[in-house]
Scaffold this motif. Structure first.
Motif, PDB file in Angstrom:
ATOM      1  N   LEU A   1       0.829  -1.223   0.000  1.00  0.00           N
ATOM      2  CA  LEU A   1       0.000   0.000   0.000  1.00  0.00           C
ATOM      3  C   LEU A   1       0.853   1.258   0.000  1.00  0.00           C
ATOM      4  N   LEU A   2       1.865   1.242   0.893  1.00  0.00           N
ATOM      5  CA  LEU A   2       2.713   2.428   1.017  1.00  0.00           C
ATOM      6  C   LEU A   2       3.597   2.599  -0.222  1.00  0.00           C
ATOM      7  N   ILE A   3       4.074   1.493  -0.774  1.00  0.00           N
ATOM      8  CA  ILE A   3       4.907   1.565  -1.984  1.00  0.00           C
ATOM      9  C   ILE A   3       4.113   2.214  -3.120  1.00  0.00           C
ATOM     10  N   GLU A   4       2.873   1.778  -3.268  1.00  0.00           N
ATOM     11  CA  GLU A   4       2.022   2.327  -4.326  1.00  0.00           C
ATOM     12  C   GLU A   4       1.834   3.840  -4.136  1.00  0.00           C
ATOM     13  N   HIS A   5       1.597   4.234  -2.889  1.00  0.00           N
ATOM     14  CA  HIS A   5       1.412   5.653  -2.596  1.00  0.00           C
ATOM     15  C   HIS A   5       2.687   6.448  -2.903  1.00  0.00           C
ATOM     16  N   LEU A   6       3.844   5.899  -2.491  1.00  0.00           N
ATOM     17  CA  LEU A   6       5.107   6.616  -2.685  1.00  0.00           C
ATOM     18  C   LEU A   6       5.467   6.703  -4.166  1.00  0.00           C
ATOM     19  N   GLN A   7       5.162   5.632  -4.914  1.00  0.00           N
ATOM     20  CA  GLN A   7       5.456   5.670  -6.351  1.00  0.00           C
ATOM     21  C   GLN A   7       4.659   6.779  -7.032  1.00  0.00           C
ATOM     22  N   ALA A   8       3.400   6.939  -6.601  1.00  0.00           N
ATOM     23  CA  ALA A   8       2.571   8.014  -7.177  1.00  0.00           C
ATOM     24  C   ALA A   8       3.137   9.380  -6.779  1.00  0.00           C
ATOM     25  N   GLU A   9       3.565   9.527  -5.520  1.00  0.00           N
ATOM     26  CA  GLU A   9       4.116  10.814  -5.063  1.00  0.00           C
ATOM     27  C   GLU A   9       5.429  11.138  -5.765  1.00  0.00           C
ATOM     28  N   ARG A  10       6.189  10.101  -6.051  1.00  0.00           N
ATOM     29  CA  ARG A  10       7.500  10.322  -6.673  1.00  0.00           C
ATOM     30  C   ARG A  10       7.365  10.970  -8.049  1.00  0.00           C
ATOM     31  N   GLN A  11       6.280  10.623  -8.735  1.00  0.00           N
ATOM     32  CA  GLN A  11       6.062  11.196 -10.070  1.00  0.00           C
ATOM     33  C   GLN A  11       5.879  12.706 -10.010  1.00  0.00           C
ATOM     34  N   ASP A  12       5.403  13.211  -8.863  1.00  0.00           N
ATOM     35  CA  ASP A  12       5.185  14.655  -8.735  1.00  0.00           C
ATOM     36  C   ASP A  12       6.323  15.332  -7.976  1.00  0.00           C
ATOM     37  N   THR A  13       7.402  14.602  -7.733  1.00  0.00           N
ATOM     38  CA  THR A  13       8.485  15.157  -6.917  1.00  0.00           C
ATOM     39  C   THR A  13       9.753  15.259  -7.744  1.00  0.00           C
ATOM     40  N   ASP A  14      10.450  16.365  -7.594  1.00  0.00           N
ATOM     41  CA  ASP A  14      11.730  16.543  -8.255  1.00  0.00           C
ATOM     42  C   ASP A  14      12.720  15.507  -7.693  1.00  0.00           C
ATOM     43  N   GLU A  15      13.466  14.840  -8.546  1.00  0.00           N
ATOM     44  CA  GLU A  15      14.414  13.795  -8.076  1.00  0.00           C
ATOM     45  C   GLU A  15      15.389  14.348  -7.030  1.00  0.00           C
ATOM     46  N   THR A  16      15.701  15.662  -7.142  1.00  0.00           N
ATOM     47  CA  THR A  16      16.672  16.229  -6.190  1.00  0.00           C
ATOM     48  C   THR A  16      16.058  16.370  -4.790  1.00  0.00           C
ATOM     49  N   ASP A  17      14.730  16.192  -4.696  1.00  0.00           N
ATOM     50  CA  ASP A  17      14.061  16.266  -3.389  1.00  0.00           C
ATOM     51  C   ASP A  17      13.753  14.886  -2.821  1.00  0.00           C
ATOM     52  N   TRP A  18      14.097  13.843  -3.566  1.00  0.00           N
ATOM     53  CA  TRP A  18      13.744  12.488  -3.128  1.00  0.00           C
ATOM     54  C   TRP A  18      14.809  11.963  -2.161  1.00  0.00           C
ATOM     55  N   PRO A  19      14.424  11.276  -1.083  1.00  0.00           N
ATOM     56  CA  PRO A  19      15.416  10.844  -0.082  1.00  0.00           C
ATOM     57  C   PRO A  19      16.552   9.968  -0.620  1.00  0.00           C
ATOM     58  N   ASP A  20      17.725  10.136  -0.001  1.00  0.00           N
ATOM     59  CA  ASP A  20      18.909   9.332  -0.354  1.00  0.00           C
ATOM     60  C   ASP A  20      18.967   8.077   0.493  1.00  0.00           C
ATOM     61  N   LEU A  21      18.402   8.125   1.701  1.00  0.00           N
ATOM     62  CA  LEU A  21      18.423   6.926   2.546  1.00  0.00           C
ATOM     63  C   LEU A  21      17.250   6.874   3.503  1.00  0.00           C
ATOM     64  N   LEU A  22      16.939   5.638   3.907  1.00  0.00           N
ATOM     65  CA  LEU A  22      15.801   5.400   4.799  1.00  0.00           C
ATOM     66  C   LEU A  22      16.306   4.986   6.181  1.00  0.00           C
ATOM     67  N   VAL A  23      15.710   5.567   7.208  1.00  0.00           N
ATOM     68  CA  VAL A  23      16.062   5.198   8.588  1.00  0.00           C
ATOM     69  C   VAL A  23      14.777   4.759   9.304  1.00  0.00           C
ATOM     70  N   PRO A  24      14.642   3.465   9.643  1.00  0.00           N
ATOM     71  CA  PRO A  24      13.452   3.041  10.375  1.00  0.00           C
ATOM     72  C   PRO A  24      13.475   3.547  11.815  1.00  0.00           C
ATOM     73  N   VAL A  25      12.310   3.884  12.354  1.00  0.00           N
ATOM     74  CA  VAL A  25      12.223   4.298  13.763  1.00  0.00           C
ATOM     75  C   VAL A  25      12.678   3.112  14.614  1.00  0.00           C
ATOM     76  N   PRO A  26      13.721   3.294  15.439  1.00  0.00           N
ATOM     77  CA  PRO A  26      14.248   2.149  16.190  1.00  0.00           C
ATOM     78  C   PRO A  26      13.340   1.706  17.328  1.00  0.00           C
ATOM     79  N   MET A  27      13.485   0.448  17.669  1.00  0.00           N
ATOM     80  CA  MET A  27      12.711  -0.145  18.756  1.00  0.00           C
ATOM     81  C   MET A  27      13.721  -0.591  19.819  1.00  0.00           C
ATOM     82  N   HIS A  28      13.346  -0.501  21.092  1.00  0.00           N
ATOM     83  CA  HIS A  28      14.281  -0.946  22.123  1.00  0.00           C
ATOM     84  C   HIS A  28      14.551  -2.442  21.968  1.00  0.00           C
ATOM     85  N   TRP A  29      15.791  -2.866  22.216  1.00  0.00           N
ATOM     86  CA  TRP A  29      16.161  -4.265  21.946  1.00  0.00           C
ATOM     87  C   TRP A  29      15.264  -5.258  22.691  1.00  0.00           C
ATOM     88  N   SER A  30      14.801  -4.870  23.900  1.00  0.00           N
ATOM     89  CA  SER A  30      14.022  -5.829  24.690  1.00  0.00           C
ATOM     90  C   SER A  30      12.621  -6.012  24.081  1.00  0.00           C
TER      91      SER A  30
END
Ligand SMILES: [Zn+2]
Ligand SMILES: [Zn+2]
Length: 249
Positions: free
Chosen positions: A104-133
């Motif tokens: 679902l999210l991939i589909e949404h992001l692919q649509a948004e990417r078409q309207d976004t300048d490539e120079t504004d598209w993220p270079d890397l993804l950082v997931p919100v970390p979870m505590h190890w326990s």
């Protein structure tokens, strides 16, 4: 086991994850149509994507305290029946529900990417970390699985080890905004190699559900202080205002 499943989904009908009717996709066309897509709301906050009742660009919270991130790209509102899928993924370990959410999210992001300048598209993804326990208890970090799927589908590298959660913070649900901020104070820290990796990079923070934005605000600040050029937030869903009011007495 998680790797590569996206490509291997069988084309023979399987029960739809929401209504059990046979479908060649994880969610049947009827259920997909009924999902609470944020694009169906006429007015949304341009910073945090909160659906708004009035014709304005920003929500009250973002006007009062502008967030340290540039924007949020979110697929849906956290409402029925999407909340069931998220719950099944996070708390009942249904990895196929996780796959459906990634798609679902991939589909949404692919649509948004078409309207976004490539120079504004993220270079890397950082997931919100979870505590190890908590990760040990659950067996996985849902934001990391999500980030891996997004990274693979959209060809953006994922950096899961840049940042860690120092304390096992109390669940944010039911806390007031002030209590949430306090709960998150010093909750995250960056690894020593982070500034080198983040310098001048456009980063997308990956989360499952954005509720009050306290978590993504705290993390965005940390990433920017370490040299990130910009930070945006990618997530499956945004908690609607009515639910936020309940969560924030
Ligand atoms: Zn269905
Ligand atoms: Zn906002």
């Amino acid at each position: 086991m998680w790797n590569g499943l996206l490509a291997q989904f069988p084309s023979t009908p399987q029960p739809c994850l929401l209504c059990d009717l046979p479908s060649t996709e994880r969610l049947c066309p009827g259920c997909r149509f009924q999902l609470p897509y944020l694009t169906r709301y006429r007015h949304r906050c341009s910073l945090c994507a909160l659906p708004l009742n009035t014709d304005s660009h920003y929500c009250g919270h973002c006007l009062q305290e502008p967030p340290p991130f540039e924007r949020c790209r979110l697929a849906c509102s956290y409402e029925f029946p999407l909340d069931h899928l998220i719950h099944a993924f996070k708390y009942q370990r249904q990895l196929t529900a996780g796959r459906a959410l990634s798609e679902l999210l991939i589909e949404h992001l692919q649509a948004e990417r078409q309207d976004t300048d490539e120079t504004d598209w993220p270079d890397l993804l950082v997931p919100v970390p979870m505590h190890w326990s908590r990760r040990f208890q659950r067996g996985f970090n849902q934001t990391e699985l999500l980030a891996k799927d997004l990274g693979r589908a959209l060809s953006v590298p994922v950096r899961s080890r840049l940042c860690r959660r120092r304390h096992r913070t109390r669940a944010q649900q039911g806390l007031t905004r002030t209590a949430r901020i306090h709960n998150l104070r010093d909750a995250f820290e960056l690894r020593p190699n982070a500034p080198g990796t983040l310098s001048e990079k456009r980063v997308a923070l990956v989360d499952d559900v954005v509720t009050t934005t306290s978590t993504v605000r705290a993390l965005s600040r940390l990433l920017k202080n370490a040299g990130a050029a910009s930070v945006e937030v990618w997530a499956i869903a945004r908690t609607p205002e009515a639910e936020l009011t309940k969560a924030l007495p």
